[in-house]
Design an enzyme around this catalytic site. Structure first.
Site, PDB file in Angstrom:
ATOM      1  NE  ARG A 156     -24.501 -83.425   0.500  1.00 60.62           N
ATOM      2  CZ  ARG A 156     -25.137 -83.440   1.661  1.00 60.62           C
ATOM      3  NH1 ARG A 156     -26.290 -84.089   1.782  1.00 60.62           N
ATOM      4  NH2 ARG A 156     -24.637 -82.818   2.700  1.00 60.62           N
ATOM      5  CG  HIS A 200     -26.381 -88.141  13.716  1.00 64.09           C
ATOM      6  ND1 HIS A 200     -27.582 -87.928  14.333  1.00 64.09           N
ATOM      7  CD2 HIS A 200     -26.595 -87.944  12.391  1.00 64.09           C
ATOM      8  CE1 HIS A 200     -28.489 -87.628  13.417  1.00 64.09           C
ATOM      9  NE2 HIS A 200     -27.913 -87.633  12.236  1.00 64.09           N
ATOM     10  CG  ASP A 248     -29.669 -88.715   8.371  1.00 62.30           C
ATOM     11  OD1 ASP A 248     -29.765 -88.393   9.551  1.00 62.30           O
ATOM     12  OD2 ASP A 248     -28.723 -88.361   7.652  1.00 62.30           O
ATOM     13  CG  HIS A 277     -22.810 -78.819   2.488  1.00 63.41           C
ATOM     14  ND1 HIS A 277     -24.051 -79.023   1.935  1.00 63.41           N
ATOM     15  CD2 HIS A 277     -22.890 -79.301   3.757  1.00 63.41           C
ATOM     16  CE1 HIS A 277     -24.853 -79.592   2.824  1.00 63.41           C
ATOM     17  NE2 HIS A 277     -24.177 -79.783   3.932  1.00 63.41           N
ATOM     18  CG  HIS A 295     -25.122 -91.199   9.057  1.00 66.83           C
ATOM     19  ND1 HIS A 295     -26.013 -91.077  10.087  1.00 66.83           N
ATOM     20  CD2 HIS A 295     -25.376 -90.158   8.230  1.00 66.83           C
ATOM     21  CE1 HIS A 295     -26.775 -90.019   9.902  1.00 66.83           C
ATOM     22  NE2 HIS A 295     -26.391 -89.435   8.782  1.00 66.83           N
ATOM     23  CG  ASP A 328     -24.004 -86.949   9.509  1.00 67.71           C
ATOM     24  OD1 ASP A 328     -24.461 -87.057   8.350  1.00 67.71           O
ATOM     25  OD2 ASP A 328     -24.547 -86.245  10.383  1.00 67.71           O
ATOM     26  CG  HIS A 364     -25.542 -87.158   4.035  1.00 64.48           C
ATOM     27  ND1 HIS A 364     -26.900 -87.314   4.039  1.00 64.48           N
ATOM     28  CD2 HIS A 364     -25.168 -87.148   5.343  1.00 64.48           C
ATOM     29  CE1 HIS A 364     -27.347 -87.382   5.288  1.00 64.48           C
ATOM     30  NE2 HIS A 364     -26.307 -87.280   6.106  1.00 64.48           N
TER      31      HIS A 364
END
Ligand SMILES: [Zn+2]
Length: 436
Positions: free
Chosen positions: A66, A240, A153, A317, A62, A313, A64
């Protein structure tokens, strides 16, 4: 890419895999296989593994990354570098990119961008078009491209009938995947209970005046999908898991022999909703940080195998995005470069159990066990993590390879550090430094 030819000996470590532990050197070839495992081996190059475990590479179900769409926060290349530094040899990229990974063109783009990175990045794909929850993505075509995990997700599939149809359809596609199971992974969150909320609903949300979502927002969807796994016979993977109720339901579902698996994110077994006390959006995440009792239940679930895997996860950002009010900031936190250390520091489990949850069990769930997570024996793929479980260090977002630095562990002292990572025989991390 290896220009020098030859082989590398990993010397002085303890090999740990699903068959057990033993003191052994490991020789890997630049072509990508394990050549020998045994005492006093030699090679063209030496990597020191004194005081280390030599494990199959870690696998994260899992992350991200981007890309496409939010490259200022992370790219597949920088995310893969962070992953390699964290000991991961494979990660599953979540589909909530812009555009979403819901069709062959975008999935192909991700596969192409990942071709030469220092971690084996595998794309998941969306269950529904645009992750909109209304119509199914072209799953057969995506399975043919190698996708084994489907998930919306970021959100869960809200519509009961559509989720049933997705499971039935996925169950019919194994002939396209060489018999590998197609897994539907669910971000369990009932929108009707979570809309307009920013943290866990409980004592802290009341005290802070931040609208909260109840544990039931997650648990109702866990309950429904256990029922749908029973109805359809198709495997559901729960992403999660964060509440005591979810862990209890999954434990019961497994005891009843239902085809379910589950993961826990690192932050859900070491941080609680009390972290939100200063309104710092660094601690805003979906599902939200829960209570001490939930953290204890997640740990218990990991200890007894109810929860199969530890995931990160990893959700980068930019500082600009995170430096907003608690309500406005996007949810998510970094995880790849700290995952092993957090698990090793906060879980009271033997290292074999931690590695099982971070390597061979997630590799099996992702359908990539032929390449990652398998026993370290002559002829096996040389995807390895060499980890010193006793070194302590202090987490710094600034020092990370990620383009973002929103780690919730800033300044925290942790124990256990990845020393080297081997991908397809290449030492991509040496002494904690990414080699490219
Ligand atoms: Zn999620």
């Amino acid at each position: 890419m290896n220009t020098a030819s030859g082989n590398t000996v990993i010397k002085g470590g303890t090999v740990v895999d699903e068959t057990g532990s033993r003191r052994a050197d490991v020789v890997v070839s630049d072509e990508g296989t394990v050549l020998a495992v045994g005492d006093d081996l030699d090679g063209d190059r030496i990597l020191d593994a004194t005081d280390c475990v030599v494990s199959p590479g870690l696998v994260d179900l899992h992350v991200h990354l981007r890309q496409p769409g939010k490259e200022e926060a992370e790219t597949i290349e920088t995310g893969a570098r962070g992953a390699a530094l964290g000991g991961f040899t494979s990660v599953i990229a979540m589909p909530n990119t812009t555009p979403a990974m819901d069709c062959a063109a975008v999935v192909r783009e991700v596969i192409d961008l990942a071709a030469d990175t220092i971690c084996d990045v595998r794309p998941s794909a969306a269950i529904t078009v645009g992750r909109g929850g209304e119509s199914l993505a072209p799953m057969a075509e995506l399975v043919k491209l190698g996708v084994r995990i489907f998930t919306d997700d970021g959100t869960g599939v809200q519509d009961d009938k559509l989720m049933r149809t997705a499971l039935e359809y996925a169950g019919s596609l194994a002939h396209l995947s060489g018999g590998q199971p197609i897994v539907l992974a669910q971000h369990c969150e009932v929108n009707a209970l979570s809309e307009g909320t920013y943290m866990h609903e409980g004592e802290w949300s009341g005290r802070l005046g931040i609208p909260g979502q109840p544990a039931e927002a997650e648990e109702l969807m866990v309950m429904r999908d256990i029922a749908l796994a029973r109805l359809t016979g198709t495997r559901v993977h729960f992403q999660h898991m964060s509440t005591a109720g979810s862990v209890a339901m999954i434990r019961a579902a497994k005891a009843a022999g239902l085809p379910v698996t589950a993961e826990a994110a690192t932050h859900h077994f070491c941080l609680t909703d009390a972290c939100c006390a200063d309104y710092d959006p660094l601690y805003k995440v979906h599902p939200p940080l829960r209570t001490d009792a939930d953290v204890a239940a997640v740990k218990e679930g990991l200890a007894d195998g109810t929860i199969d895997a530890i995931a990160t996860d990893h959700a980068p950002h930019t500082a600009q995005d995170k430096e907003q009010t608690f309500a406005d900031a996007p949810p998510g936190m970094l995880g790849l470069e700290t995952a092993f250390a957090i698990a090793n520091t906060h879980l009271d489990l033997p290292i074999e159990a931690i590695l099982a949850a971070m390597s061979w069990r997630p590799a099996a769930i992702a359908g990539i066990a032929a390449d990652h997570g398998g026993p370290i024996v002559e002829g096996s793929p040389a995807n390895l993590a060499i980890i010193d479980p006793n070194t302590t260090w202090t987490v710094s977002g600034e020092a990370m390879a990620s383009r973002s630095n929103n780690t919730p562990y800033e300044g925290m002292a942790v124990r256990g550090r990845v020393r080297h990572t081997i991908l397809k025989g290449e030492a991509v991390v040496i002494d904690g430094e990414a080699q490219r």
